[in-house]
Structures are given as structure tokens and as C-alpha cells.
Design a protein around this motif. Structure first.
Motif, PDB file in Angstrom:
ATOM      1  N   LYS A 287     -14.926  28.958 -43.045  1.00  0.00           N
ATOM      2  CA  LYS A 287     -14.987  29.955 -42.324  1.00  0.00           C
ATOM      3  C   LYS A 287     -12.799  30.931 -42.302  1.00  0.00           C
ATOM      4  CE  LYS A 287     -17.376  33.399 -38.860  1.00  0.00           C
ATOM      5  NZ  LYS A 287     -18.084  34.008 -39.578  1.00  0.00           N
ATOM      6  N   PHE A 288     -12.230  30.480 -41.090  1.00  0.00           N
ATOM      7  CA  PHE A 288     -11.210  31.195 -41.288  1.00  0.00           C
ATOM      8  C   PHE A 288     -10.132  31.221 -41.205  1.00  0.00           C
ATOM      9  CE2 PHE A 288     -14.116  30.193 -37.081  1.00  0.00           C
ATOM     10  CZ  PHE A 288     -14.307  32.017 -37.070  1.00  0.00           C
ATOM     11  N   ARG A 289      -9.205  29.753 -42.429  1.00  0.00           N
ATOM     12  CA  ARG A 289      -8.552  29.753 -43.299  1.00  0.00           C
ATOM     13  C   ARG A 289      -7.498  29.645 -42.306  1.00  0.00           C
ATOM     14  NH1 ARG A 289     -11.376  27.884 -47.981  1.00  0.00           N
ATOM     15  NH2 ARG A 289     -12.846  28.706 -48.410  1.00  0.00           N
ATOM     16  N   ARG A 290      -7.220  29.420 -41.675  1.00  0.00           N
ATOM     17  CA  ARG A 290      -6.089  29.336 -40.893  1.00  0.00           C
ATOM     18  C   ARG A 290      -5.865  31.506 -39.988  1.00  0.00           C
ATOM     19  NH1 ARG A 290      -3.021  25.496 -38.736  1.00  0.00           N
ATOM     20  NH2 ARG A 290      -0.951  27.337 -39.418  1.00  0.00           N
ATOM     21  N   LYS A 291      -6.739  32.204 -40.631  1.00  0.00           N
ATOM     22  CA  LYS A 291      -6.434  33.372 -41.201  1.00  0.00           C
ATOM     23  C   LYS A 291      -5.266  33.942 -39.541  1.00  0.00           C
ATOM     24  CE  LYS A 291      -8.582  34.821 -45.103  1.00  0.00           C
ATOM     25  NZ  LYS A 291      -9.954  35.429 -45.642  1.00  0.00           N
ATOM     26  N   LYS A 292      -5.005  34.529 -39.798  1.00  0.00           N
ATOM     27  CA  LYS A 292      -4.115  35.869 -38.202  1.00  0.00           C
ATOM     28  C   LYS A 292      -5.157  36.935 -38.217  1.00  0.00           C
ATOM     29  CE  LYS A 292      -0.829  33.137 -36.394  1.00  0.00           C
ATOM     30  NZ  LYS A 292       1.166  33.303 -35.753  1.00  0.00           N
ATOM     31  N   ASN A 293      -5.236  37.500 -36.749  1.00  0.00           N
ATOM     32  CA  ASN A 293      -5.827  38.756 -37.064  1.00  0.00           C
ATOM     33  C   ASN A 293      -4.839  40.004 -37.476  1.00  0.00           C
ATOM     34  OD1 ASN A 293      -6.568  41.567 -35.073  1.00  0.00           O
ATOM     35  ND2 ASN A 293      -8.415  40.863 -35.938  1.00  0.00           N
ATOM     36  N   GLU A 294      -4.581  40.696 -37.709  1.00  0.00           N
ATOM     37  CA  GLU A 294      -3.645  42.626 -38.236  1.00  0.00           C
ATOM     38  C   GLU A 294      -3.442  42.681 -37.115  1.00  0.00           C
ATOM     39  OE1 GLU A 294      -4.326  44.453 -41.252  1.00  0.00           O
ATOM     40  OE2 GLU A 294      -4.626  41.634 -43.132  1.00  0.00           O
ATOM     41  N   LEU A 295      -4.347  43.353 -35.865  1.00  0.00           N
ATOM     42  CA  LEU A 295      -4.284  43.701 -34.682  1.00  0.00           C
ATOM     43  C   LEU A 295      -3.703  43.521 -33.289  1.00  0.00           C
ATOM     44  CD1 LEU A 295      -7.103  45.737 -35.079  1.00  0.00           C
ATOM     45  CD2 LEU A 295      -5.457  46.031 -35.849  1.00  0.00           C
ATOM     46  N   ASN A 296      -3.476  42.002 -33.343  1.00  0.00           N
ATOM     47  CA  ASN A 296      -3.218  41.311 -32.146  1.00  0.00           C
ATOM     48  C   ASN A 296      -2.715  40.188 -32.109  1.00  0.00           C
ATOM     49  OD1 ASN A 296      -5.413  39.334 -32.729  1.00  0.00           O
ATOM     50  ND2 ASN A 296      -6.947  39.751 -30.949  1.00  0.00           N
ATOM     51  N   PHE A 297      -2.695  39.028 -33.852  1.00  0.00           N
ATOM     52  CA  PHE A 297      -1.596  38.304 -33.783  1.00  0.00           C
ATOM     53  C   PHE A 297      -2.278  37.182 -33.346  1.00  0.00           C
ATOM     54  CE2 PHE A 297       1.058  42.115 -33.816  1.00  0.00           C
ATOM     55  CZ  PHE A 297       1.345  41.962 -35.359  1.00  0.00           C
TER      56      PHE A 297
END
Length: 337
Positions: free
Chosen positions: A196-206
Motif C-alpha cells: 500500500k505505502f512503498r515507503r512513500k512520503k506525503n508531499e504536504l506534511n512530509f
């Protein structure tokens, strides 16, 4: 429509007497005109089994697996789960109650509704455990017992996780949010998280997306669930034991007369599939009408709320069986006129 039955002097396992408010809903055919299916909710669920807000609407409804055109479906709120919207109905003495107490309450409700036979009793997690307890309490009540992602006892692993939950619920400054975040980590699996996440970071809150997702589920539950209800339901999980603490749980289950259809999840990290298979092995030695089915999923314990297609395929033969019998009875009735 939500209906209510009041038990004025219910005595719980601790010996305390108190008024219990029980709320329930019917769906589909009217009681007395069709076979009754009792659908028990899980920890944060309620009697809204199907319909617009139904938590199992993909499985229960018109022309669905549990077809409300052919069955009378009954959903009962576990007393104290907060679904009535009245805080006076919460059970703050939650440690005095057990799943067996809830089964006794459900049994009384069924008697008051004049329902003396259930075509099926089905539920996932604690809902399935409640079905187990009801079946042991009333061995001839349920024609098809279908406990999903659960077992007839709480293992040490379940007890341990519930202890951590209880500590959070009673000590955190943000108890529902934090407990729910913790719970989601054992309701799912590492593989489910990775996919689901693949170590992705959110672009808004990092923040890592997995952290955002956990916090989202914490806040979401916080907005609709009461702390006292969470404490109660978590505690009830620790009391699952159909033997009542007297002997082997499988021995208590042997007296159930109906068919027992066990459903496990291959990746479940809460109620482990090997434990459920063990229960199947013990019961199948003394009962012929026991079966085991397994959902294949990366999503772990929550798969019974996700893998609807697989679950429908598993349950199809059980619920279509009634349709076949009805057709046979119909033609037999016409022939004998």
C-alpha cells in the motif's frame, strides 16, 4: 429501524445486577416468514449490517451472498457499544462482563422475539467468537455456525495484544486515536503495508504515508466511537473461551448439533489460521459436519472486511442450500395438493 429491548435485572458474570438496553435491526424478509440469519458485528461495528451505511453491505443485501430477498437478517448491538447514541447505555463496569454474558443477552433477545431457530449465525473476529458462545449456550439453536477469523478461545497472543490495548486506553492522553493506531498494525500485515505505502512520503506534511494512514484511522474512530465502548469491546476479546475456563474449549463445542463452517485467513496475525485449523482437527475427529475454509490475502485479520469475493464464494454453498431446499419444498407442496 433500530428497536430496543430492555432487560431490567441482568446478572453478569461478576454477580452484579443492572438494567441492560439492547438495540437491534431487522433487514430483508419479516421474522416468521423466512429463515433467520444472525449477523454479529466486530469490535467497532454495530447492527447496521447492510443498507447505505452497512459495514457488510457487499456481502448482505438484495441478491447478495446473504440475500435479504430470501432471508430475515438480524443485527444486534453488543450492549455498551455506544451505537444507541445514549451515553447512559454505556457499561463503565466493563470488566464485569464476558462474551458469555453477551451470548446470554442475545439468547434472551431471541427468546423475546420468538426466534427459536437460526438458519445461520455468522460474524468476524469477536462477532464470530460471540456466535461460538451462543452455539455452546444453545446447542440446537443454530443450523449453520460460521465463525470467521476467530476461534473458540483467546490465545496468549490475543490476550497480550489486548493487554497493550487496555494500557493505551487507560493511560494515553489520546486513548482512542493511539489504541486504534496500534490495533491497525496487527489487523493488517507487513506485506499489506508494503504493497500500500512503498515507503512513500506525503508531499504536504512530509510524513511517511503509513504514519498518515494510521493517524487517519485513529482520528476516524475517535470521531464515531466512545472510549467506554472501546474498553468494553477490547476486554470482551480477552474473555473468549467457550469452556468457561473448565476444560478444553473443543470439548464444549462438541455438543453443538448444527453444521460448523470455520473460516480462517492465511495471513491473519491476530487469530492465527493454524489455531483455527487445530480447532477443525479436534472437532472433525468427533463431528462429521465440520468444515474449514481459508481466505487467501495479504491483508491479514481485516481480510474478512476486504476480500468479499472470496468470502462470498466460500459462503455461497451454505446460503444457496436454503434456496434449493425452498424450491424442493415448493414443488413437493404443489405435488401433494
Amino acid at each position: 429501524m433500530l428497536q430496543e429491548i430492555i432487560l431490567p435485572d441482568f446478572e453478569n458474570s461478576a454477580g452484579s445486577l443492572q438494567k441492560i438496553h439492547v438495540f437491534f435491526r431487522f433487514f430483508g424478509r419479516e421474522a416468521g416468514t423466512a429463515p433467520v440469519v444472525l449477523v454479529n458485528h466486530s469490535l467497532t461495528g454495530d447492527a447496521d449490517v447492510t443498507g447505505e451505511k452497512g459495514w457488510w453491505k457487499e456481502l448482505v443485501g438484495p441478491q447478495k451472498c446473504i440475500d435479504t430477498n430470501r432471508f430475515c437478517v438480524l443485527g444486534i448491538n453488543v450492549p455498551g457499544n455506544g451505537a444507541s447514541g445514549n451515553r447512559e447505555h454505556l457499561l463503565h463496569n466493563y470488566t464485569e462482563f464476558t462474551v458469555h454474558d453477551v451470548a446470554r443477552i442475545f439468547s434472551t433477545v431471541l427468546e423475546k422475539l420468538k426466534i427459536d431457530s437460526l438458519f445461520a449465525a455468522i460474524g468476524g473476529s469477536i462477532g464470530g467468537a460471540l456466535a461460538w458462545h451462543l452455539a455452546v449456550l444453545k446447542p440446537n439453536l443454530i443450523q449453520n455456525l460460521i465463525p470467521i477469523a476467530t476461534d473458540l478461545k483467546a490465545t496468549d497472543w490475543v490476550l497480550g495484544q489486548c493487554k497493550v490495548q487496555d494500557q493505551i486506553l487507560n493511560n494515553s492522553v489520546d486513548p482512542i486515536h493511539d489504541a486504534r493506531m496500534h490495533a491497525m498494525t496487527f489487523y493488517r500485515t507487513p506485506a499489506s503495508f508494503s504493497a500500500k505505502f512503498r515507503r512513500k512520503k506525503n508531499e504536504l506534511n512530509f510524513q511517511f504515508e503509513v504514519a498518515n494512514w494510521l493517524s487517519y484511522h485513529g482520528r476516524k474512530l475517535e470521531n464515531r466511537f466512545d472510549l467506554a465502548a472501546y474498553k468494553l469491546m477490547n476486554h470482551l476479546l480477552t474473555t473468549i473461551d467457550v469452556s468457561g475456563g473448565n476444560g478444553e474449549p473443543s470439548a464444549a463445542a462438541k455438543k453443538i448439533s448444527g453444521n460448523i463452517h470455520l473460516v480462517g485467513i492465511d495471513s491473519d496475525l491476530f487469530f492465527l489460521p493454524e489455531e483455527i485449523r487445530g480447532t477443525y482437527g479436534e472437532l472433525s475427529e468427533v463431528k462429521e459436519n465440520v468444515s474449514y475454509h481459508e481466505i487467501k490475502s495479504i491483508h491479514g485479520h481485516d481480510a474478512f472486511l476486504i476480500e468479499y469475493e472470496q468470502l462470498s464464494q466460500i459462503l455461497e454453498s451454505i446460503f444457496n442450500q436454503n434456496k434449493t431446499q425452498n424450491e424442493e419444498n415448493k414443488y413437493s407442496s404443489l405435488w401433494n395438493r
